[in-house]
Motif scaffolding. Structure first.
Motif, PDB file in Angstrom:
ATOM      1  N   ARG A  24       0.757  -1.080  -0.068  1.00  0.00           N
ATOM      2  CA  ARG A  24       0.028   0.000   0.160  1.00  0.00           C
ATOM      3  C   ARG A  24       0.832   1.211  -0.050  1.00  0.00           C
ATOM      4  NH1 ARG A  24      -3.138  -1.486   5.073  1.00  0.00           N
ATOM      5  NH2 ARG A  24      -3.723   0.556   5.027  1.00  0.00           N
ATOM      6  N   ARG A  25       1.841   1.372   0.775  1.00  0.00           N
ATOM      7  CA  ARG A  25       2.742   2.416   0.671  1.00  0.00           C
ATOM      8  C   ARG A  25       3.609   2.465  -0.608  1.00  0.00           C
ATOM      9  NH1 ARG A  25       4.472   0.667   5.753  1.00  0.00           N
ATOM     10  NH2 ARG A  25       6.147  -0.852   4.994  1.00  0.00           N
ATOM     11  N   LEU A  26       3.709   1.510  -1.373  1.00  0.00           N
ATOM     12  CA  LEU A  26       4.393   1.623  -2.525  1.00  0.00           C
ATOM     13  C   LEU A  26       3.460   2.352  -3.704  1.00  0.00           C
ATOM     14  CD1 LEU A  26       6.512  -1.754  -2.975  1.00  0.00           C
ATOM     15  CD2 LEU A  26       7.302   0.685  -2.668  1.00  0.00           C
ATOM     16  N   TYR A  27       2.110   1.580  -3.564  1.00  0.00           N
ATOM     17  CA  TYR A  27       1.208   2.174  -4.323  1.00  0.00           C
ATOM     18  C   TYR A  27       1.030   3.832  -4.087  1.00  0.00           C
ATOM     19  CZ  TYR A  27       0.074  -2.528  -6.144  1.00  0.00           C
ATOM     20  OH  TYR A  27      -0.022  -3.885  -6.770  1.00  0.00           O
ATOM     21  N   ARG A  28       0.828   4.310  -3.027  1.00  0.00           N
ATOM     22  CA  ARG A  28       0.435   5.458  -2.609  1.00  0.00           C
ATOM     23  C   ARG A  28       1.600   6.365  -3.212  1.00  0.00           C
ATOM     24  NH1 ARG A  28      -2.404   8.550   1.201  1.00  0.00           N
ATOM     25  NH2 ARG A  28      -3.433   6.764   1.899  1.00  0.00           N
ATOM     26  N   GLY A  29       2.979   5.988  -3.075  1.00  0.00           N
ATOM     27  CA  GLY A  29       3.950   6.728  -3.366  1.00  0.00           C
ATOM     28  C   GLY A  29       4.004   7.142  -4.917  1.00  0.00           C
ATOM     29  N   ARG A  30       3.726   6.094  -5.730  1.00  0.00           N
ATOM     30  CA  ARG A  30       3.597   6.207  -7.346  1.00  0.00           C
ATOM     31  C   ARG A  30       2.248   7.057  -7.531  1.00  0.00           C
ATOM     32  NH1 ARG A  30       6.884   4.036  -5.411  1.00  0.00           N
ATOM     33  NH2 ARG A  30       7.541   6.143  -5.274  1.00  0.00           N
ATOM     34  N   LEU A  31       1.351   7.022  -6.851  1.00  0.00           N
ATOM     35  CA  LEU A  31       0.084   8.140  -7.310  1.00  0.00           C
ATOM     36  C   LEU A  31       0.291   9.269  -6.776  1.00  0.00           C
ATOM     37  CD1 LEU A  31      -2.909   5.236  -6.001  1.00  0.00           C
ATOM     38  CD2 LEU A  31      -1.902   5.859  -8.239  1.00  0.00           C
ATOM     39  N   LEU A  32       1.043   9.298  -5.681  1.00  0.00           N
ATOM     40  CA  LEU A  32       1.374  10.949  -5.250  1.00  0.00           C
ATOM     41  C   LEU A  32       2.373  11.388  -6.244  1.00  0.00           C
ATOM     42  CD1 LEU A  32       1.973  10.755  -1.439  1.00  0.00           C
ATOM     43  CD2 LEU A  32       0.255  11.800  -2.784  1.00  0.00           C
ATOM     44  N   ASP A  33       3.120  10.905  -7.034  1.00  0.00           N
ATOM     45  CA  ASP A  33       4.132  10.990  -8.092  1.00  0.00           C
ATOM     46  C   ASP A  33       3.214  11.739  -8.786  1.00  0.00           C
ATOM     47  OD1 ASP A  33       6.354  10.535  -6.463  1.00  0.00           O
ATOM     48  OD2 ASP A  33       6.742   8.577  -7.360  1.00  0.00           O
ATOM     49  N   ILE A  34       2.390  10.858  -9.730  1.00  0.00           N
ATOM     50  CA  ILE A  34       1.630  11.154 -10.627  1.00  0.00           C
ATOM     51  C   ILE A  34       0.688  12.485 -10.330  1.00  0.00           C
ATOM     52  CG2 ILE A  34      -0.279  10.385 -12.336  1.00  0.00           C
ATOM     53  CD1 ILE A  34       0.678   7.706 -11.927  1.00  0.00           C
ATOM     54  N   ALA A  35       0.102  12.508  -9.235  1.00  0.00           N
ATOM     55  CA  ALA A  35      -0.717  13.428  -8.656  1.00  0.00           C
ATOM     56  C   ALA A  35      -0.089  15.000  -8.971  1.00  0.00           C
ATOM     57  CB  ALA A  35      -1.384  13.364  -7.530  1.00  0.00           C
TER      58      ALA A  35
END
Length: 288
Positions: A24-35
């Motif tokens: 979940r941390r990995l997914y969140r990190g990538r989505l924050l990058d895109i955001a």
């Protein structure tokens, strides 16, 4: 700091699916990058071109690219299935093709030298990786109540990928090293050292373990200690199913890669086609 409520919703969805906190941390990190890249637009407004631009800007290894893209695809597939977006913009994101790579185990002498020069938790991490075959994320999340020493053969319950549990027998050496390290009465074996509650982050096990190996003059990584465990384990026993269980491989074809280092028939084949002893070995002394 970027805040998109949809990321929190997705995280809750992953939690209900039983996904591990690490995933979940990995997914969140990538989505924050895109955001961050899309600001001021929302993640819900991303187009295939936006996602391909994010993918093209990645500078990590191919195996990490595959992992990053997988998380983004899961996110947008969830949005599309819930009717939050008209179509999935992540479907066409290009990913590299990964070939199967053989394990590259650390040498026994190098591993023993690294352990002799290590202290405290780093020494325990090296022992658990090299002589019990644990991944760094499994070392980080090891708990005292998962260590069972009052039985005929001590063992530990390890939480592997996908939060799947498996029992890993402990040799007398591993158990002795853990005792000398100093086991707590309860809780995490390796708690955080920054004052926060919880276990040491898996990334810290990887980072500081690798730094120690570098300080010892070695190019190997912590994961190659696990490679050593699998390779030597297969060479000693030839038991591939048992090795699969101990190492926590979901697919036995992954375990089979360790057999490539122990193939007596292949060695015999190579020996059979070597030159006769009468062929003189020419040595080049020209310095070319």
């Amino acid at each position: 700091m970027i805040h998109e409520p949809v990321i929190d919703e997705f995280d809750k969805h992953l939690s209900l699916q039983g996904r591990s906190p690490h995933t979940r941390r990995l997914y969140r990190g990538r989505l924050l990058d895109i955001a961050q890249q899309l600001t001021p637009r929302s993640l819900l407004d991303a187009t295939p071109s936006d996602l391909e631009a994010w993918r093209a800007a990645l500078t990590v290894a191919d195996i990490s690219v595959v992992s990053y893209v997988a998380g983004v695809r899961v996110f947008y597939a969830w949005l599309a299935a819930a009717g939050r977006i008209p179509s999935n913009p992540a479907l066409t994101m290009p990913i590299p093709r990964l070939g199967r790579r053989l394990p590259r185990p650390i040498g026994d002498d190098d591993l023993q030298m690294a352990i002799l020069h290590a202290f405290g938790r780093v020494r325990a991490w090296l022992v658990l990786a090299g002589y019990a075959g644990l991944r760094c994320c499994e070392i980080a999340t090891l708990r005292r109540d998962c260590i069972f020493e009052r039985v005929s053969r001590p063992y530990m319950i390890v939480h592997g990928k996908g939060d799947k549990e498996r029992a890993v027998p402990m040799s007398q050496y591993v158990w002795t090293e853990l005792k000398l390290f100093g086991l707590p009465r309860r809780g995490w074996i390796f708690p955080r050292l920054d004052g926060l509650i919880g276990h040491t982050p898996p990334g810290s096990v990887t980072r500081y373990g690798n730094l120690h190996l570098r300080d010892c003059g070695l190019d190997e990584t912590m994961h190659q200690l696990r490679h050593r465990f699998g390779t030597v384990g297969y060479q000693a026993t030839g038991e591939i199913r048992e090795l699969q269980e101990v190492m926590g491989h979901a697919d036995i074809s992954t375990t089979a890669l360790y057999a490539a280092h122990s193939n007596p028939r292949a060695a015999a084949l190579v020996d059979a086609v070597q030159p006769r002893a009468t062929l003189r070995i020419v040595r080049d002394d020209s310095g070319a």
